[in-house]
Design a protein around this motif. Structure first.
Motif: not given
Lengths: 236, 222
Positions: B21-23, B110, B113, B116-117, B120-121, B135-136, B138-139, B142-143
């Protein structure tokens, strides 16, 4: 528009921080940053924030919303219009991508690879699967970005007039045919010691899975079958 | 198995887990691909291919649409290939291990995710202000979390595969019917999935045409 190549590269990790809060929105925002770099410094933060808002479409078509959103921002479209564009694109991009990739191209190529294994292609089948998929996935990612960048807020019309609906019409039936053709070939190849007499219980299992998808889950069925097989194996 | 092979399998399992999913999402996570490469690493490409092909039948029925929950077959396949490489009844046990680890992998998605949420919060104010650095961050976070998730899954599957390879002979023999039973179930799963998505007339026609061609070609193959 500057930053297209950087945005293209980032699109391959658009779901790197997927979450239930903003879904793909965080990744869309991150991919949009190179495209928004040329905006006036006073307008850029708000544009980046809009790009990173809640969004979910299809990851392989994310370039469409990244490009269209960035083009709209650069063209000076009002914030409300950019937000409406994103809202309008989410459903169609998800539906088109799911139909073309998840229920079309991926099962088509996967089934073709399984058929190739049955015919003795060996490890080349796996290599072929990855290469054939990449030959579509990579150009489509670039195409989506260019489509968005080229059409901005009118990208929906361009999307509808593109090759994608025809592609879905062709790849869907081809995927169904490929999967249906591959399964008898897997049986005929003798994979896993599957015997012809297993066709009857196998079809019964398939019918249960198809008829009662909420109650009979694939992996639960597999674990139940495994328990029976272990008991029989222990007794034999 | 040497340190180099363990390292290669861990690296491959991590890449495969990220790919889901991530890439970069290039189908490296498909069991057929994950198993084949793991088999090549172990010097047993046929075992990896056979395990991957069997698990590919299950993966065929997965539609990872929207925010759907689905098993993660990639790292599970990589780990289980170590067991499948022993051949004989070990292949059936490897299939069972991979299916179990795929369920665990799906659960960890799950957790990922949710994590990651939370990130974001925690950064909502910065994100709402258009903070590019946030943004960078958090990205990247996540990775990194997904890479750790995939690495842990692969390591767990490898450890379990190593333990399963040492099963007492009587227990190992009890798995003699596992492989055909789970491959046959995989065929049923794939067939049901194919029928389910064949909603319109054209797809149903494709299904019938494909089945006829497959049966004819299968008869030749025998």
């Amino acid at each position: 528009m500057t930053g297209a190549w950087a945005a293209f590269a980032r699109l391959f990790a658009v779901q790197g921080a997927w979450n239930h809060e903003r879904m793909q929105g965080q990744g869309i925002g991150w991919c949009s940053v190179p495209l928004l770099a040329g905006l006036d410094a006073s307008a850029r933060p708000a544009a980046v924030a809009r790009a990173a808002a809640l969004f979910n479409g299809h990851p392989f078509l994310a370039g469409v919303v990244v490009g269209a959103g960035a083009r709209a921002e650069v063209d000076g479209a009002p914030a409300a219009k950019v937000e409406r564009l994103r809202t309008a694109l989410a459903g169609p991009l998800g539906a088109l991508g799911d139909q073309f990739f998840w229920s079309g191209l991926v099962p088509l190529l996967s089934a073709a690879a399984l058929a190739a294994v049955a015919f003795g292609a060996g490890t080349w089948a796996a290599a072929g699967l990855v290469v054939a998929f990449a030959l579509v996935r990579v150009p489509v990612t670039w195409w989506g970005l260019r489509l968005g960048l080229g059409h901005g807020v009118r990208v929906g019309t361009a999307l509808a007039a593109s090759w994608l609906p025809l592609g879905i019409a062709l790849v869907g039936p081809a995927a169904s045919a490929a999967v249906a053709a591959a399964l008898p070939l897997v049986v005929a190849s003798g994979a896993g010691g599957v015997a012809p007499w297993m066709a009857a219980p196998g079809l019964a299992g398939a019918w249960l899975l198809w008829k009662f998808p909420a109650r009979v889950r694939p992996l639960r069925l597999a674990f139940a079958v495994a328990i029976v097989a272990l008991v029989l194996g222990g007794l034999a | 198995m040497g340190v180099g092979e363990v390292g290669a399998l861990l690296a491959w399992g991590t890449a495969v887990g990220l790919d889901l999913a991530s890439g970069p999402q290039l189908l490296l996570a498909r069991p057929l691909v994950a198993g084949t490469v793991a088999g090549l690493v172990l010097g047993a490409p046929a075992s990896g291919l056979a395990l991957g092909a069997a698990l590919e039948l299950y993966a065929l029925a997965v539609l990872p649409v929207g925010a759907a929950r689905y098993p993660d077959y990639g790292p599970a396949t990589v780990g289980a290939t170590l067991l499948a490489a022993h051949g004989g009844t070990a292949v059936g046990w490897a299939l069972l291990l991979a299916l179990g680890m795929a369920v665990v992998g799906g659960r960890t998605l799950q957790w990922l995710r949710a994590a990651n949420g939370r990130a974001i919060a925690a950064a909502r104010a910065a994100l709402d202000a258009g903070d590019v650095a946030a943004l960078a961050r958090i990205q990247r976070g996540g990775l990194a979390r997904d890479a750790l998730r995939a690495l842990a899954l692969t390591a767990t599957a490898l450890v379990l595969a190593g333990l399963a390879a040492r099963l007492p002979p009587a227990v190992a023999r009890a798995g003699r019917f596992l492989e055909p039973a789970l491959v046959a179930t995989g065929l049923a799963v794939a067939a049901a999935g194919a029928v389910r998505v064949a909603g319109d007339r054209r797809r149903r026609a494709g299904l019938v045409l494909g089945a006829v061609l497959g049966l004819a070609a299968g008869a030749l193959l025998r």
